[in-house]
Design an enzyme around this catalytic site. Structure first.
Site, PDB file in Angstrom:
ATOM      1  N   CYS A 190       0.804  -1.226   0.000  1.00 55.49           N
ATOM      2  CA  CYS A 190       0.000   0.000   0.000  1.00 55.49           C
ATOM      3  C   CYS A 190       0.835   1.273   0.000  1.00 55.49           C
ATOM      4  CB  CYS A 190      -0.936   0.006   1.201  1.00 55.49           C
ATOM      5  SG  CYS A 190      -2.034  -1.429   1.245  1.00 55.49           S
ATOM      6  N   HIS A 226      -8.890   3.600  -2.182  1.00 51.49           N
ATOM      7  CA  HIS A 226      -7.513   3.166  -1.926  1.00 51.49           C
ATOM      8  C   HIS A 226      -6.980   2.377  -3.124  1.00 51.49           C
ATOM      9  CE1 HIS A 226      -3.972   1.675  -0.124  1.00 51.49           C
ATOM     10  NE2 HIS A 226      -4.479   0.721   0.653  1.00 51.49           N
ATOM     11  N   CYS A 268      -0.120   1.786   6.469  1.00 50.19           N
ATOM     12  CA  CYS A 268       0.165   0.398   6.811  1.00 50.19           C
ATOM     13  C   CYS A 268       0.321  -0.393   5.524  1.00 50.19           C
ATOM     14  CB  CYS A 268      -0.943  -0.197   7.667  1.00 50.19           C
ATOM     15  SG  CYS A 268      -2.573  -0.233   6.871  1.00 50.19           S
ATOM     16  N   GLY A 299       0.286  -4.445   3.728  1.00 48.92           N
ATOM     17  CA  GLY A 299       0.021  -5.869   3.804  1.00 48.92           C
ATOM     18  C   GLY A 299       1.309  -6.652   3.986  1.00 48.92           C
TER      19      GLY A 299
END
Length: 414
Positions: A111, A370, A400, A402
């Protein structure tokens, strides 16, 4: 062979605010609107979205009399594009009229991929490899989200690894949100209230033009779902904003990931398509070329966390960033915190003791969407423009990621 020595790390607010010839500065920042999956960009390809932001970047530079040959490298963050987007991305760059002499690469830091592309270009400038480059990000989750970002051709040995942390790297993201909510006792009610506020802030920012200042409208291929006729369509607004959102309405949604869970489609980030691009250069080079300086890149920090609570990454990476530069939370004027899930955003706000009024003033990913590879760049674009608009200076963008880590970047607007 001589190498440039590593720059001295300058700590403390007064040092960070000083302008120096070797600063890495932002000189353009723009993005496409963010479209909901299978909506406005349903018939577009990610490389077309990328080509658009690169074209508009070139046009902005050339409008100031700047020769495009100043661009030495382009780095694009993307998570899902076929073959990492390396070939199609280079095609997009050349299609957009970027100089043949500008090199090209892609990067995947989940991300935070376009936050990483900014880091890569900035460090190349800081290390003396280049004087000017473009950091971009793109994702078409409409086209490339079939496996839900989980690998389908994966070693059986690793799937059965004795390390639970290894196995948890492919845990569905929704389950990680539920684990954060459980461990840090983030109630459903707080999550719904946070999500509703994200929509209301985004709604206000769309209506008063603050979001429009970030966006370059785009005309895309459009196949009419009823007739099958192919035409074109202009998209100029972010599509995910619910202008009448409320905690009461969101509270009626069923849990999305567990029968008795707290995370829903309404308090989680939207699955989206979009692209972003930012130009970076050494300050002395930018000034000599006549570029507009929007702000400077100060530095970044990353830190890992357990994969099953990957959403807490910003709460762990941000203190590392602030400690590195000798800053306190109270010295940060604005925060752009990616809202992967309301649970992890609230955990971060609680842990860092952030002033909620300084967080995501134009809404976040719950309202805006997103598009994985583009989100980091969107946060920095939004941050720079809002700091400048309000006469403030210091901002942090953080996400954050993954598989379990966080990334945070410090910028100063001018």
């Amino acid at each position: 062979m001589a190498f440039r020595t590593s720059p001295t790390l300058r700590k403390g607010l007064s040092n960070i605010l000083q302008k120096r010839p070797d600063d890495v500065v932002f000189t353009t920042a723009l993005r496409t609107p963010i479209a909901r999956m299978k909506k406005g960009f349903k018939d577009a390809y990610p490389e077309e979205l990328l080509a658009h932001v690169l074209l508009k970047t070139r046009e902005r530079l050339e409008a100031r009399g700047i020769d495009k040959s100043i661009i030495e490298d382009i780095c694009t963050g993307t998570v899902l594009m076929e073959l990492g987007g390396a070939k199609s991305g280079r095609m997009a760059a050349l299609h957009a009229g970027m100089p043949i002499t500008s090199a090209y690469k892609t990067v995947n830091r989940q991300c935070a991929s376009s936050l990483q592309s900014i880091t890569d270009i900035a460090n190349s400038i800081r290390n003396g490899e280049i004087d000017c480059g473009i950091a971009a990000g793109v994702e078409s989750m409409t086209r490339n989200y079939g496996s839900r970002a989980i690998p389908v051709d994966l070693s059986p040995t690793l799937k059965q690894s004795p390390s639970i942390d290894s196995r948890d790297c492919i845990l569905p993201m929704g389950e990680t949100s539920e684990r954060v909510a459980d461990k840090w006792d983030i109630s459903r009610e707080r999550q719904d209230e946070f999500a509703a506020n994200s929509h209301l802030k985004a709604s206000a920012a769309q209506k008063d033009g603050r979001l429009a200042s970030e966006i370059e409208p785009i005309t895309v291929r459009w196949v009419d779902p009823e007739t099958g006729n192919e035409t074109t369509k202009e998209v100029s607004l972010d599509e995910g904003i619910r202008h009448d959102s409320s905690a009461e309405k969101l509270g009626k949604l069923k849990p999305a990931f567990r029968p008795d869970g707290r995370s829903t489609a309404g308090n989680s980030s939207q699955v989206s398509d979009g692209a972003v691009a930012l130009t970076l250069a050494r300050r002395d080079v930018a000034e000599k070329a006549g570029m507009e300086i929007l702000g400077k890149w100060v530095g970044t920090a990353t830190k890992g966390v357990k994969p099953d609570v990957m959403g807490i990454g910003p709460a762990i990476a941000t203190p590392k960033l602030l400690e590195r530069f000798g800053l306190s939370v109270n010295e940060i004027d604005l925060w752009e915190l990616n809202e992967a899930f309301a649970s992890q955003a609230l955990m971060t706000i609680d842990t860092l003791k952030l002033d909620i009024n300084k967080v995501n003033p134009k809404g976040g990913a719950i309202a805006l969407g997103h598009p994985l590879g583009a989100s980091g760049g969107r946060l920095v674009t939004s941050l720079l423009l809002e700091l400048r608009r309000t006469g403030q200076q210091v901002g942090v963008a953080t996400l954050c990621c993954g598989t379990g880590y966080g990334k945070a970047t410090l910028v100063v607007a001018e």
